[in-house]
Design a protein around this motif. Sequence first.
Motif, PDB file in Angstrom:
ATOM      1  N   LEU A  30      50.167  32.550  64.871  1.00 31.82           N
ATOM      2  CA  LEU A  30      50.716  31.766  65.978  1.00 31.82           C
ATOM      3  C   LEU A  30      52.155  31.413  65.650  1.00 31.82           C
ATOM      4  CD1 LEU A  30      48.062  29.120  67.108  1.00 31.82           C
ATOM      5  CD2 LEU A  30      48.846  31.131  68.334  1.00 31.82           C
ATOM      6  N   PRO A  31      53.054  31.517  66.619  1.00 29.00           N
ATOM      7  CA  PRO A  31      54.434  31.110  66.364  1.00 29.00           C
ATOM      8  C   PRO A  31      54.485  29.642  65.968  1.00 29.00           C
ATOM      9  CG  PRO A  31      54.237  32.283  68.462  1.00 29.00           C
ATOM     10  CD  PRO A  31      52.844  31.991  68.000  1.00 29.00           C
ATOM     11  N   ALA A  32      55.216  29.343  64.907  1.00 28.59           N
ATOM     12  CA  ALA A  32      55.314  27.948  64.451  1.00 28.59           C
ATOM     13  C   ALA A  32      55.858  27.053  65.547  1.00 28.59           C
ATOM     14  CB  ALA A  32      56.208  27.883  63.213  1.00 28.59           C
ATOM     15  N   GLU A  33      56.760  27.595  66.353  1.00 26.06           N
ATOM     16  CA  GLU A  33      57.345  26.781  67.415  1.00 26.06           C
ATOM     17  C   GLU A  33      56.314  26.380  68.461  1.00 26.06           C
ATOM     18  OE1 GLU A  33      58.612  31.153  68.181  1.00 26.06           O
ATOM     19  OE2 GLU A  33      58.273  29.796  66.479  1.00 26.06           O
ATOM     20  N   PHE A  34      55.260  27.186  68.599  1.00 25.99           N
ATOM     21  CA  PHE A  34      54.188  26.829  69.529  1.00 25.99           C
ATOM     22  C   PHE A  34      53.337  25.707  68.954  1.00 25.99           C
ATOM     23  CE2 PHE A  34      49.655  27.385  70.590  1.00 25.99           C
ATOM     24  CZ  PHE A  34      49.714  27.027  71.926  1.00 25.99           C
ATOM     25  N   VAL A  35      52.990  25.831  67.684  1.00 23.09           N
ATOM     26  CA  VAL A  35      52.133  24.830  67.059  1.00 23.09           C
ATOM     27  C   VAL A  35      52.816  23.469  67.027  1.00 23.09           C
ATOM     28  CG1 VAL A  35      50.922  24.206  64.932  1.00 23.09           C
ATOM     29  CG2 VAL A  35      50.998  26.586  65.657  1.00 23.09           C
ATOM     30  N   LEU A  36      54.125  23.465  66.831  1.00 26.26           N
ATOM     31  CA  LEU A  36      54.844  22.211  66.626  1.00 26.26           C
ATOM     32  C   LEU A  36      55.488  21.646  67.886  1.00 26.26           C
ATOM     33  CD1 LEU A  36      56.615  23.134  63.259  1.00 26.26           C
ATOM     34  CD2 LEU A  36      54.503  21.846  63.572  1.00 26.26           C
ATOM     35  N   THR A  37      55.525  22.414  68.958  1.00 22.19           N
ATOM     36  CA  THR A  37      56.227  21.943  70.148  1.00 22.19           C
ATOM     37  C   THR A  37      55.583  20.720  70.763  1.00 22.19           C
ATOM     38  OG1 THR A  37      57.032  22.577  72.337  1.00 22.19           O
ATOM     39  CG2 THR A  37      54.892  23.447  71.688  1.00 22.19           C
ATOM     40  N   ASP A  38      56.386  19.897  71.366  1.00 20.59           N
ATOM     41  CA  ASP A  38      55.871  18.697  72.022  1.00 20.59           C
ATOM     42  C   ASP A  38      54.933  19.039  73.164  1.00 20.59           C
ATOM     43  OD1 ASP A  38      58.995  16.830  71.715  1.00 20.59           O
ATOM     44  OD2 ASP A  38      57.289  17.041  70.356  1.00 20.59           O
ATOM     45  N   ASP A  39      55.081  20.255  73.725  1.00 23.88           N
ATOM     46  CA  ASP A  39      54.252  20.635  74.865  1.00 23.88           C
ATOM     47  C   ASP A  39      52.796  20.824  74.485  1.00 23.88           C
ATOM     48  OD1 ASP A  39      56.380  20.582  76.571  1.00 23.88           O
ATOM     49  OD2 ASP A  39      56.798  22.736  76.423  1.00 23.88           O
ATOM     50  N   VAL A  40      52.517  21.098  73.226  1.00 21.59           N
ATOM     51  CA  VAL A  40      51.131  21.348  72.827  1.00 21.59           C
ATOM     52  C   VAL A  40      50.632  20.355  71.792  1.00 21.59           C
ATOM     53  CG1 VAL A  40      51.273  23.805  73.321  1.00 21.59           C
ATOM     54  CG2 VAL A  40      51.796  22.989  71.029  1.00 21.59           C
ATOM     55  N   THR A  41      51.485  19.469  71.299  1.00 21.54           N
ATOM     56  CA  THR A  41      51.055  18.477  70.323  1.00 21.54           C
ATOM     57  C   THR A  41      50.594  17.233  71.064  1.00 21.54           C
ATOM     58  OG1 THR A  41      52.643  19.293  68.694  1.00 21.54           O
ATOM     59  CG2 THR A  41      51.725  17.113  68.316  1.00 21.54           C
ATOM     60  N   ARG A  42      49.310  16.985  71.016  1.00 19.08           N
ATOM     61  CA  ARG A  42      48.754  15.851  71.740  1.00 19.08           C
ATOM     62  C   ARG A  42      49.108  14.546  71.054  1.00 19.08           C
ATOM     63  NH1 ARG A  42      44.096  15.113  70.689  1.00 19.08           N
ATOM     64  NH2 ARG A  42      43.834  16.485  68.926  1.00 19.08           N
ATOM     65  N   SER A  43      49.083  13.464  71.805  1.00 18.32           N
ATOM     66  CA  SER A  43      49.155  12.152  71.190  1.00 18.32           C
ATOM     67  C   SER A  43      47.833  11.900  70.480  1.00 18.32           C
ATOM     68  CB  SER A  43      49.399  11.073  72.251  1.00 18.32           C
ATOM     69  OG  SER A  43      48.363  11.082  73.201  1.00 18.32           O
ATOM     70  N   ARG A  44      47.897  11.346  69.309  1.00 17.77           N
ATOM     71  CA  ARG A  44      46.697  11.149  68.499  1.00 17.77           C
ATOM     72  C   ARG A  44      46.022   9.832  68.850  1.00 17.77           C
ATOM     73  NH1 ARG A  44      46.465  16.330  67.448  1.00 17.77           N
ATOM     74  NH2 ARG A  44      48.038  17.076  65.998  1.00 17.77           N
ATOM     75  N   GLU A  45      44.693   9.871  68.884  1.00 14.99           N
ATOM     76  CA  GLU A  45      43.936   8.652  69.086  1.00 14.99           C
ATOM     77  C   GLU A  45      43.965   7.835  67.791  1.00 14.99           C
ATOM     78  OE1 GLU A  45      42.751   7.694  71.878  1.00 14.99           O
ATOM     79  OE2 GLU A  45      43.261   9.568  72.932  1.00 14.99           O
ATOM     80  N   PRO A  46      43.882   6.486  67.898  1.00 18.98           N
ATOM     81  CA  PRO A  46      43.970   5.633  66.703  1.00 18.98           C
ATOM     82  C   PRO A  46      42.935   5.970  65.638  1.00 18.98           C
ATOM     83  CG  PRO A  46      44.167   4.318  68.693  1.00 18.98           C
ATOM     84  CD  PRO A  46      43.799   5.704  69.134  1.00 18.98           C
ATOM     85  N   ASP A  47      41.711   6.376  66.067  1.00 14.44           N
ATOM     86  CA  ASP A  47      40.660   6.644  65.099  1.00 14.44           C
ATOM     87  C   ASP A  47      40.510   8.129  64.787  1.00 14.44           C
ATOM     88  OD1 ASP A  47      39.754   7.351  67.571  1.00 14.44           O
ATOM     89  OD2 ASP A  47      37.727   6.526  67.307  1.00 14.44           O
ATOM     90  N   GLU A  48      41.469   8.945  65.213  1.00 11.77           N
ATOM     91  CA  GLU A  48      41.357  10.384  64.982  1.00 11.77           C
ATOM     92  C   GLU A  48      41.676  10.723  63.534  1.00 11.77           C
ATOM     93  OE1 GLU A  48      43.673  14.244  66.664  1.00 11.77           O
ATOM     94  OE2 GLU A  48      42.795  12.887  68.133  1.00 11.77           O
TER      95      GLU A  48
END
Length: 227
Positions: free
Chosen positions: A129-147
């Motif tokens: 997977l392209p690193a830019e895809f894994v790290l982009t804001d478009d695919v990085t979800r906000s994390r839940e507090p207990d995740e």
Amino acid sequence: MRVLLVDDHEIVWSGTRRLIEQLAAEVEPGRPFAFDATRDVETACQHQAGDFDLVLLDYHLPTLSGLAALHAIKAHFEATPVCMQSAESSPQRVREVIEAGAAGFIPKSYRLDDMEAALRVVLRHRIYLPAEFVLTDDVTRSREPDELPREDLARFLRTELSPRQRQVLALAIRGTPVKLIARQLAIAEGTVKVHLSMVYRALGARNRTDALCRVFDAQAASALDLQ
């Protein structure tokens, strides 16, 4: 190692063959190498389903292209990893290809050294997977507090998942269909779906694409033998 390239630009066939043959000799020294190339999906599917270890599929093809081409190739070469290549590598394009079952995505805009590195990964039957895809804001979800924190993910995969759950997750992330996972592991399709549901929930992932991003973002691929 047997590789099939599906790309309608015949000018790239010989160059791709030379590059892949060179890398294959490095990845699996001494193993016989075979390469074939076709311009379209219809011709590709004239090959026997078990003829190849890897299919490299261009996104833009004559007649059948894009996700329709991916679905057709995966349906015919059921047990063969299919890695998509495209000149367009937007996060949406990568996501839709991975969600459709591709076992990786390589941007055709890569420089030679980046292309070599990507192909070296897929020739080892690993996911790229392209690193830019894994790290982009478009695919990085906000994390839940207990995740589960990213730094704990590899440990979690190794110690908290059962061996069967790790097998199912590894196969799913590679793009293996549920029915083929069930066949390979000699379990019911319903059992596969239950395992995936439990694992995705544990990872805080909605689907295999989110799970794949979480694993790669946390650099935890070694826990599933996906490096």
